[in-house]
Design an enzyme around this catalytic site. Structure first.
Site, PDB file in Angstrom:
ATOM      1  N   GLU A  71       0.832  -1.215   0.000  1.00 52.95           N
ATOM      2  CA  GLU A  71       0.000   0.000   0.000  1.00 52.95           C
ATOM      3  C   GLU A  71       0.860   1.255   0.000  1.00 52.95           C
ATOM      4  O   GLU A  71       0.560   2.232  -0.703  1.00 52.95           O
ATOM      5  CB  GLU A  71      -0.946  -0.014   1.206  1.00 52.95           C
ATOM      6  CG  GLU A  71      -1.999   1.065   1.171  1.00 52.95           C
ATOM      7  CD  GLU A  71      -2.935   0.958  -0.022  1.00 52.95           C
ATOM      8  OE1 GLU A  71      -3.072   1.966  -0.751  1.00 52.95           O
ATOM      9  OE2 GLU A  71      -3.525  -0.108  -0.246  1.00 52.95           O
ATOM     10  N   GLU A  78       1.567   6.183  -7.205  1.00 48.13           N
ATOM     11  CA  GLU A  78       0.473   7.041  -7.660  1.00 48.13           C
ATOM     12  C   GLU A  78       0.832   8.520  -7.539  1.00 48.13           C
ATOM     13  O   GLU A  78       0.539   9.310  -8.445  1.00 48.13           O
ATOM     14  CB  GLU A  78      -0.799   6.735  -6.863  1.00 48.13           C
ATOM     15  CG  GLU A  78      -1.448   5.441  -7.273  1.00 48.13           C
ATOM     16  CD  GLU A  78      -2.788   5.203  -6.592  1.00 48.13           C
ATOM     17  OE1 GLU A  78      -3.163   5.977  -5.684  1.00 48.13           O
ATOM     18  OE2 GLU A  78      -3.463   4.246  -6.984  1.00 48.13           O
TER      19      GLU A  78
END
Length: 131
Positions: A71, A78
């Site tokens: 994560e 991102e």
């Protein structure tokens, strides 16, 4: 952004602070990081309640670490893609989707590990309650 201009031991200790800031930033900004962390707390609590053996704890902690690490990497990827390519681009989409896929893959592993670790203790508990 603060640049790490310290040298030697100071630079080494500053790197921990920057890493902690990165984890905190991901926790604040990413819903999935909060969900994964919350589930990790529940899993650890359940492992304590069921008094699981050390080997089961290690498998659960490995799974939790993999999911949270994936994560964090997904968040970093991102953010980098958004900085470099603010407009929609097929390669940006591919990079983001692939990073999200890595999180999904580790989460599936974590679920399988959880089933493996908790199946017998939970079944034994249910049997005890029913009898």
């Amino acid at each position: 952004m603060v640049k790490n201009t310290a040298v030697g031991h100071k630079k080494f200790w500053h790197s921990f602070r920057f890493a902690a800031h990165g984890i905190a930033a991901a926790f604040k900004s990413e819903l999935n990081m909060k969900v994964h962390s919350g589930l990790a707390v529940l899993v650890v609590a359940a492992a304590a309640v069921f008094r699981l053996p050390l080997s089961s704890w290690m498998l659960l902690l490995l799974a939790i670490t993999l999911v949270l690490t994936a994560e964090l990497l997904n968040t970093a990827i991102e953010a980098t893609i958004d900085l470099v390519s603010p407009e929609i681009h097929p390669l940006a989409k591919k990079a983001k989707d692939t990073a999200a896929g890595a999180v999904l893959l580790t989460a599936v592993f974590a679920v399988i590990a959880g089933i493996y670790v908790f199946y017998h203790p939970v079944m034994d508990w249910i049997t005890g309650v029913m009898s």
